[in-house]
Design a protein around this motif. Sequence first.
Motif, PDB file in Angstrom:
ATOM      1  N   THR A 196       0.844  -1.189   0.000  1.00 20.12           N
ATOM      2  CA  THR A 196       0.000   0.000   0.000  1.00 20.12           C
ATOM      3  C   THR A 196       0.879   1.239   0.000  1.00 20.12           C
ATOM      4  O   THR A 196       1.825   1.345   0.777  1.00 20.12           O
ATOM      5  CB  THR A 196      -0.911   0.030   1.241  1.00 20.12           C
ATOM      6  N   PRO A 218      -4.986  10.030 -12.001  1.00 18.99           N
ATOM      7  CA  PRO A 218      -5.082   9.410 -10.683  1.00 18.99           C
ATOM      8  C   PRO A 218      -6.499   9.159 -10.202  1.00 18.99           C
ATOM      9  O   PRO A 218      -6.719   8.256  -9.414  1.00 18.99           O
ATOM     10  CB  PRO A 218      -4.374  10.407  -9.759  1.00 18.99           C
ATOM     11  N   ASP A 219      -7.480   9.901 -10.697  1.00 21.57           N
ATOM     12  CA  ASP A 219      -8.845   9.663 -10.239  1.00 21.57           C
ATOM     13  C   ASP A 219      -9.601   8.711 -11.152  1.00 21.57           C
ATOM     14  O   ASP A 219     -10.761   8.411 -10.916  1.00 21.57           O
ATOM     15  CB  ASP A 219      -9.606  10.982 -10.091  1.00 21.57           C
ATOM     16  N   MET A 261       2.209   8.143 -12.675  1.00 24.05           N
ATOM     17  CA  MET A 261       0.760   8.069 -12.512  1.00 24.05           C
ATOM     18  C   MET A 261       0.084   8.842 -13.634  1.00 24.05           C
ATOM     19  O   MET A 261       0.481   9.956 -13.960  1.00 24.05           O
ATOM     20  CB  MET A 261       0.368   8.686 -11.167  1.00 24.05           C
ATOM     21  N   LEU A 294      -4.058   9.939  -2.299  1.00 23.67           N
ATOM     22  CA  LEU A 294      -4.557   8.667  -2.843  1.00 23.67           C
ATOM     23  C   LEU A 294      -3.806   7.485  -2.256  1.00 23.67           C
ATOM     24  O   LEU A 294      -2.589   7.536  -2.068  1.00 23.67           O
ATOM     25  CB  LEU A 294      -4.397   8.626  -4.358  1.00 23.67           C
ATOM     26  N   LEU A 295      -4.543   6.420  -1.971  1.00 20.22           N
ATOM     27  CA  LEU A 295      -3.944   5.153  -1.553  1.00 20.22           C
ATOM     28  C   LEU A 295      -4.084   4.172  -2.697  1.00 20.22           C
ATOM     29  O   LEU A 295      -5.167   4.033  -3.267  1.00 20.22           O
ATOM     30  CB  LEU A 295      -4.671   4.584  -0.331  1.00 20.22           C
ATOM     31  N   ARG A 296      -3.002   3.497  -3.039  1.00 18.56           N
ATOM     32  CA  ARG A 296      -3.009   2.517  -4.124  1.00 18.56           C
ATOM     33  C   ARG A 296      -2.145   1.333  -3.744  1.00 18.56           C
ATOM     34  O   ARG A 296      -1.206   1.455  -2.950  1.00 18.56           O
ATOM     35  CB  ARG A 296      -2.457   3.112  -5.425  1.00 18.56           C
ATOM     36  N   GLY A 350      -2.119  13.531  -7.279  1.00 15.07           N
ATOM     37  CA  GLY A 350      -2.533  12.304  -6.604  1.00 15.07           C
ATOM     38  C   GLY A 350      -2.505  12.420  -5.091  1.00 15.07           C
ATOM     39  O   GLY A 350      -2.634  11.407  -4.397  1.00 15.07           O
ATOM     40  N   ASP A 351      -2.355  13.625  -4.562  1.00 11.48           N
ATOM     41  CA  ASP A 351      -2.184  13.820  -3.127  1.00 11.48           C
ATOM     42  C   ASP A 351      -3.274  13.118  -2.319  1.00 11.48           C
ATOM     43  O   ASP A 351      -4.463  13.313  -2.552  1.00 11.48           O
ATOM     44  CB  ASP A 351      -2.186  15.310  -2.793  1.00 11.48           C
ATOM     45  N   ARG A 392       0.778   5.608  -0.196  1.00 15.52           N
ATOM     46  CA  ARG A 392       0.030   6.870  -0.158  1.00 15.52           C
ATOM     47  C   ARG A 392       0.829   7.892  -0.963  1.00 15.52           C
ATOM     48  O   ARG A 392       2.014   8.105  -0.716  1.00 15.52           O
ATOM     49  CB  ARG A 392      -0.140   7.381   1.266  1.00 15.52           C
TER      50      ARG A 392
END
Length: 83
Positions: free
Chosen positions: A12, A44-45, A41, A23-25, A20-21, A14
Amino acid sequence: MVTRGVVMGEVTVRFVGGPGDGLLRQLPAGPDGAPPQRWIMRHPDGTGPTQPGPDHLYERDQPDGQGGWSMRYVRTDAYGVSQ
């Protein structure tokens, strides 16, 4: 995924700063459990335009103390420039 006899997992991450501030991926983790040194990236959304958009470069920062990592924003380039 198995590569050269090593089971590859995910970690995971962050994203900090840039588009992308916050965001968790889940990103691929190396054998040491760390994410890639750099990550590009796009959208990002997940709602980007039909045409490719800009590339947002992030770099691995540090573990977050909870089993994840942070990736810090570096810069934004026109689509394809980062490749």
